[in-house]
Scaffold this motif. Structure first.
Motif, PDB file in Angstrom:
ATOM      1  N   ASP A 401      -6.150 -10.285  11.098  1.00 49.52           N
ATOM      2  CA  ASP A 401      -5.022  -9.753  10.360  1.00 49.52           C
ATOM      3  C   ASP A 401      -5.182  -9.005   9.149  1.00 49.52           C
ATOM      4  OD1 ASP A 401      -2.220  -9.492  10.173  1.00 49.52           O
ATOM      5  OD2 ASP A 401      -1.811 -11.424  10.041  1.00 49.52           O
ATOM      6  N   VAL A 402      -4.446  -8.058   8.816  1.00 56.83           N
ATOM      7  CA  VAL A 402      -4.431  -7.308   7.862  1.00 56.83           C
ATOM      8  C   VAL A 402      -3.156  -7.159   6.995  1.00 56.83           C
ATOM      9  CG1 VAL A 402      -6.099  -5.932   8.565  1.00 56.83           C
ATOM     10  CG2 VAL A 402      -3.794  -5.337   9.145  1.00 56.83           C
ATOM     11  N   GLN A 403      -2.452  -8.122   6.953  1.00 52.64           N
ATOM     12  CA  GLN A 403      -1.087  -8.391   6.266  1.00 52.64           C
ATOM     13  C   GLN A 403      -1.293  -7.873   4.815  1.00 52.64           C
ATOM     14  OE1 GLN A 403       1.055 -12.074   5.371  1.00 52.64           O
ATOM     15  NE2 GLN A 403       2.302 -11.450   6.972  1.00 52.64           N
ATOM     16  N   GLY A 404      -2.007  -8.504   4.068  1.00 52.02           N
ATOM     17  CA  GLY A 404      -2.313  -8.139   2.622  1.00 52.02           C
ATOM     18  C   GLY A 404      -2.883  -6.609   2.535  1.00 52.02           C
ATOM     19  N   LEU A 405      -3.387  -6.132   3.026  1.00 55.09           N
ATOM     20  CA  LEU A 405      -4.183  -4.871   3.008  1.00 55.09           C
ATOM     21  C   LEU A 405      -2.992  -3.681   3.487  1.00 55.09           C
ATOM     22  CD1 LEU A 405      -7.788  -5.442   4.491  1.00 55.09           C
ATOM     23  CD2 LEU A 405      -7.148  -4.511   1.937  1.00 55.09           C
ATOM     24  N   ALA A 406      -2.503  -4.004   4.418  1.00 59.05           N
ATOM     25  CA  ALA A 406      -1.260  -3.202   5.130  1.00 59.05           C
ATOM     26  C   ALA A 406       0.061  -3.326   3.911  1.00 59.05           C
ATOM     27  CB  ALA A 406      -0.816  -3.760   6.146  1.00 59.05           C
ATOM     28  N   LEU A 407       0.120  -4.328   3.206  1.00 57.22           N
ATOM     29  CA  LEU A 407       1.074  -4.371   2.125  1.00 57.22           C
ATOM     30  C   LEU A 407       0.404  -3.338   0.934  1.00 57.22           C
ATOM     31  CD1 LEU A 407       3.281  -5.401   0.574  1.00 57.22           C
ATOM     32  CD2 LEU A 407       2.065  -7.629   0.028  1.00 57.22           C
ATOM     33  N   VAL A 408      -0.910  -3.445   0.581  1.00 58.01           N
ATOM     34  CA  VAL A 408      -1.360  -2.593  -0.356  1.00 58.01           C
ATOM     35  C   VAL A 408      -0.857  -0.893   0.046  1.00 58.01           C
ATOM     36  CG1 VAL A 408      -3.323  -1.440  -1.557  1.00 58.01           C
ATOM     37  CG2 VAL A 408      -3.187  -3.993  -1.049  1.00 58.01           C
ATOM     38  N   SER A 409      -1.146  -0.414   1.253  1.00 55.60           N
ATOM     39  CA  SER A 409      -0.865   0.494   1.482  1.00 55.60           C
ATOM     40  C   SER A 409       0.729   0.921   1.841  1.00 55.60           C
ATOM     41  CB  SER A 409      -1.313   0.946   3.057  1.00 55.60           C
ATOM     42  OG  SER A 409      -2.674   1.064   2.994  1.00 55.60           O
ATOM     43  N   ALA A 410       1.581  -0.014   2.145  1.00 58.11           N
ATOM     44  CA  ALA A 410       3.195  -0.003   1.791  1.00 58.11           C
ATOM     45  C   ALA A 410       3.428   0.212   0.356  1.00 58.11           C
ATOM     46  CB  ALA A 410       3.675  -1.142   2.306  1.00 58.11           C
ATOM     47  N   LEU A 411       2.846  -0.469  -0.514  1.00 61.65           N
ATOM     48  CA  LEU A 411       3.078  -0.360  -1.782  1.00 61.65           C
ATOM     49  C   LEU A 411       2.854   0.847  -2.262  1.00 61.65           C
ATOM     50  CD1 LEU A 411       1.644  -3.909  -3.001  1.00 61.65           C
ATOM     51  CD2 LEU A 411       4.261  -3.007  -3.492  1.00 61.65           C
ATOM     52  N   TRP A 412       1.659   1.417  -1.849  1.00 61.19           N
ATOM     53  CA  TRP A 412       1.246   2.959  -2.280  1.00 61.19           C
ATOM     54  C   TRP A 412       2.474   4.033  -1.730  1.00 61.19           C
ATOM     55  CZ3 TRP A 412      -2.411   6.446   1.009  1.00 61.19           C
ATOM     56  CH2 TRP A 412      -2.407   7.852   0.318  1.00 61.19           C
ATOM     57  N   CYS A 413       2.795   3.627  -0.545  1.00 63.77           N
ATOM     58  CA  CYS A 413       4.204   4.536   0.156  1.00 63.77           C
ATOM     59  C   CYS A 413       5.231   4.429  -0.781  1.00 63.77           C
ATOM     60  CB  CYS A 413       4.397   4.098   1.455  1.00 63.77           C
ATOM     61  SG  CYS A 413       5.717   5.085   2.279  1.00 63.77           S
ATOM     62  N   ARG A 414       5.645   3.044  -1.025  1.00 62.27           N
ATOM     63  CA  ARG A 414       6.930   2.865  -1.834  1.00 62.27           C
ATOM     64  C   ARG A 414       6.781   3.547  -3.160  1.00 62.27           C
ATOM     65  NH1 ARG A 414      10.151   3.189  -4.700  1.00 62.27           N
ATOM     66  NH2 ARG A 414      11.504   1.784  -5.730  1.00 62.27           N
ATOM     67  N   TYR A 415       5.510   3.604  -3.921  1.00 61.45           N
ATOM     68  CA  TYR A 415       5.237   4.315  -5.219  1.00 61.45           C
ATOM     69  C   TYR A 415       5.672   5.964  -4.926  1.00 61.45           C
ATOM     70  CZ  TYR A 415       1.816   6.597  -8.298  1.00 61.45           C
ATOM     71  OH  TYR A 415       1.251   7.342  -9.183  1.00 61.45           O
ATOM     72  N   PHE A 416       5.244   6.345  -3.824  1.00 59.51           N
ATOM     73  CA  PHE A 416       5.287   7.969  -3.618  1.00 59.51           C
ATOM     74  C   PHE A 416       6.838   8.136  -3.321  1.00 59.51           C
ATOM     75  CE2 PHE A 416       0.850   8.903  -4.206  1.00 59.51           C
ATOM     76  CZ  PHE A 416       0.997  10.081  -4.887  1.00 59.51           C
ATOM     77  N   GLN A 417       7.636   7.000  -3.247  1.00 55.05           N
ATOM     78  CA  GLN A 417       9.100   7.674  -3.232  1.00 55.05           C
ATOM     79  C   GLN A 417       9.565   7.915  -4.426  1.00 55.05           C
ATOM     80  OE1 GLN A 417      10.704   4.129  -1.096  1.00 55.05           O
ATOM     81  NE2 GLN A 417       9.618   4.697   0.887  1.00 55.05           N
ATOM     82  N   GLY A 418       8.901   7.781  -5.468  1.00 56.88           N
ATOM     83  CA  GLY A 418       9.230   8.436  -6.812  1.00 56.88           C
ATOM     84  C   GLY A 418      10.010   7.850  -7.850  1.00 56.88           C
ATOM     85  N   THR A 419      10.304   6.467  -7.532  1.00 59.11           N
ATOM     86  CA  THR A 419      10.874   5.784  -8.570  1.00 59.11           C
ATOM     87  C   THR A 419      10.524   4.369  -8.580  1.00 59.11           C
ATOM     88  OG1 THR A 419      13.097   5.301  -7.266  1.00 59.11           O
ATOM     89  CG2 THR A 419      13.269   7.036  -8.669  1.00 59.11           C
ATOM     90  N   SER A 420      10.475   3.652  -9.742  1.00 59.89           N
ATOM     91  CA  SER A 420      10.200   2.035  -9.723  1.00 59.89           C
ATOM     92  C   SER A 420      11.240   1.344  -9.335  1.00 59.89           C
ATOM     93  CB  SER A 420       9.810   1.736 -11.028  1.00 59.89           C
ATOM     94  OG  SER A 420      10.960   1.692 -12.121  1.00 59.89           O
ATOM     95  N   ASP A 421      11.308   0.167  -9.124  1.00 64.16           N
ATOM     96  CA  ASP A 421      12.203  -0.847  -8.512  1.00 64.16           C
ATOM     97  C   ASP A 421      13.497  -0.616  -9.579  1.00 64.16           C
ATOM     98  OD1 ASP A 421      10.700  -1.475  -6.824  1.00 64.16           O
ATOM     99  OD2 ASP A 421      10.903  -3.635  -7.174  1.00 64.16           O
ATOM    100  N   SER A 422      13.264  -0.409 -10.682  1.00 67.91           N
ATOM    101  CA  SER A 422      14.262  -0.180 -11.926  1.00 67.91           C
ATOM    102  C   SER A 422      14.770   1.006 -11.946  1.00 67.91           C
ATOM    103  CB  SER A 422      13.845  -0.455 -13.162  1.00 67.91           C
ATOM    104  OG  SER A 422      12.990   0.473 -13.960  1.00 67.91           O
ATOM    105  N   GLY A 423      14.292   2.121 -11.137  1.00 72.37           N
ATOM    106  CA  GLY A 423      14.959   3.455 -11.061  1.00 72.37           C
ATOM    107  C   GLY A 423      14.019   4.375 -11.890  1.00 72.37           C
ATOM    108  N   ARG A 424      13.403   4.067 -12.736  1.00 68.88           N
ATOM    109  CA  ARG A 424      12.443   4.902 -13.724  1.00 68.88           C
ATOM    110  C   ARG A 424      11.571   5.929 -12.655  1.00 68.88           C
ATOM    111  NH1 ARG A 424       7.157   4.795 -14.803  1.00 68.88           N
ATOM    112  NH2 ARG A 424       6.900   2.619 -13.515  1.00 68.88           N
ATOM    113  N   ALA A 425      11.816   6.986 -12.950  1.00 71.30           N
ATOM    114  CA  ALA A 425      10.849   8.091 -12.652  1.00 71.30           C
ATOM    115  C   ALA A 425       9.519   8.077 -12.531  1.00 71.30           C
ATOM    116  CB  ALA A 425      11.300   9.555 -12.931  1.00 71.30           C
TER     117      ALA A 425
END
Length: 496
Positions: A401-425
């Motif tokens: 299983d690669v649940q944790g490693l896939a989560l790292v890649s997903a976090l990278w993708c989410r980061y490149f959506q351009g805003t933090s969870d608070s809305g900061r650019a």
């Protein structure tokens, strides 16, 4: 206001009141090394080891001449020249900080004067050419891990080898001049965080040569040494904060001081036909096979940095030690390292891997360093394929299983959506930022759009397990946010 002393050879006597200064006469040094990329890491690492050696009264014919090919290198040269190429290095541990001035570098060549640079490379006194040019400087296809001969900069140097613009083109010009003069080739030594960095450098040099002169490429393969090496020292970027601390705490006016942790490590293959300094006298470890040490460092330390970088950015955390103070992020790192990453690291002579992970956690948590989450998050298009995806591929090859490693890649993708969870650019620092952001935004509707970046994910993206885990993680990040997703992973409740 603190009265400061401008750093120079003439002021070392005054500076010795607050910092350790060279115990050797700088005027007695002669060059033996040309180093491309005299940024912070080089000046906190290779230059420090050589400074230590010179302080022992040893090998004064191995001083460094700096070199480069970019505008950054030119700016660095201008600043260092005003202070006689001296550097203030501030080493910081939790309970200790100390400044030293290093003098191992005696000159930096003008990046625009390519003729003078090639002449210096051809000089018989130069026996090692080393480089710290970042992971992205080797023209590697991220998906295949192989040298990319189609890169425009490489194609340009291949078309006009006598007017080279890249580090590798200049190295070829220097080797060609030495061959014509009957001078022994210099050893080419990479000091970058790349698995098999010696092999990678050899592939780049010979790959470029082969595009215009196959016979010359064969000669390089047969006669030029490219030792592999592992380098390690956490060294943040220099900004106003570091310049102010050097002035306030040590009364030194240094235009580009270097701050780093106290810990440092260098493991090298002993393959230097033209000779080398006695670096074993100052702690460098020479081994027959660097690979186990490389895998350990790159996957556990650099992979760990990547793992905390993106949740840190998404949760508006500025410093690395602050991320380690966040219980959720620290627990995420600990679980990922111990359940997935360490399983992909072979045994390392003399090292207990669990102890190494504990050491890494302490180093990350050092509040004195001032390393930033933004620095760790930069250049992901080069770092993910080298620091995270190899572990992912290894586990997938074993049907694990690669649940944790896939989560790292997903976090990278989410980061490149351009805003933090608070809305900061979020401000990106990646050569492929525009393309990554476009793919990340498409992934809001279909997570697999991000995995369509074939040059980054390669065969990993074809794995059903990885696609499933990535989709689950990105969906959770979108629907519940970063902290809740990390907590679900820690509780074993992320996905099915």
């Amino acid at each position: 206001m603190t009265e400061t002393t401008p750093l120079s050879l003439a002021t070392l006597g005054a500076i010795s009141a607050t910092a350790t200064v060279p115990a050797y006469e700088r005027s007695q040094l002669t060059p033996g090394i040309v180093h491309f990329g005299v940024g912070n890491f080089h000046r906190a690492h290779q230059a420090v080891y050589l400074d230590d050696l010179f302080n022992l009264g040893r090998d004064h014919d191995w001083a460094i001449i700096g070199a480069g090919v970019t505008s950054y290198d030119a700016a660095m040269r201008d600043k260092l020249k005003t202070q006689d190429y001296l550097t203030t290095v501030v080493e910081q541990d939790v309970g200790r900080s100390a400044a030293r001035v290093t003098g191992a570098m005696i000159d930096v060549l003008d990046p625009m004067d390519r003729k003078a640079l090639v002449e210096k490379l051809a000089d018989p006194t130069i026996r090692i050419v080393s480089m710290t040019i970042t992971e992205g400087g080797y023209f590697i296809n991220p998906a295949t891990g192989l040298f990319d001969p189609s890169h425009p900069a490489i194609a340009a140097d291949a078309a006009t080898p006598d007017d080279a613009k890249t580090v590798f083109g200049l190295i070829l010009a220097g080797l060609k001049a030495r061959r014509a003069a009957g001078t022994i080739p210099f050893t080419v030594m990479s000091c970058d965080n790349i698995p098999g960095n010696g092999h990678v450098t050899q592939n780049a040099v010979t790959g470029l040569a082969r595009l215009s002169d196959p016979e010359f490429a064969d000669w390089i393969e047969a006669t030029v040494a490219f030792p592999n090496g592992m380098v390690d020292r956490i060294t943040p970027a220099t900004g106003a904060r570091e310049i102010e601390i050097a002035a306030k705490d040590y009364a030194i006016a240094d235009q580009w001081p270097v701050f780093c942790e106290e810990f440092k490590q260098w493991v090298l293959e002993d393959h230097f036909p033209a000779g080398r300094p006695a670096l074993e006298e100052v702690g460098v470890q020479f081994v027959e096979d660097v690979a186990p040490f490389e895998h350990m460092k790159i996957r556990i330390l650099n992979g760990g940095h990547a793992a905390i970088a993106y949740p840190g950015e998404l949760l508006d955390i500025h410093f690395v030690h602050e991320a380690m103070e966040d219980e959720t992020i620290r627990a995420f790192l600990a679980k990922l390292e111990r359940t997935e990453i360490v399983t992909c690291v072979p045994a390392v002579p003399g090292v207990v891997l669990d102890d190494y992970i504990a050491l890494i956690e302490r180093r990350f948590a050092n509040p004195k360093i001032g390393d930033t989450i933004a620095r760790l998050a930069q250049d992901g298009s080069n770092r993910q394929p080298k620091f995270i995806l190899p572990s992912t591929a290894d586990r997938l090859s074993r049907n694990e299983d690669v649940q944790g490693l896939a989560l790292v890649s997903a976090l990278w993708c989410r980061y490149f959506q351009g805003t933090s969870d608070s809305g900061r650019a979020i401000t990106f620092n990646d050569a492929n930022a525009e393309r990554l952001k476009a793919a990340a935004l498409k992934a809001k509707e279909n997570p697999l759009e991000f995995l369509a970046l074939d040059d980054i994910f390669g065969q990993v993206a074809q794995s059903e397990i990885f696609r499933k885990r990535f989709t689950q993680a990105l969906t959770a990040l979108t629907e519940t946010g970063t902290r809740a997703t990390l907590e679900a992973y820690l509780a074993g409740k992320l996905g099915d």
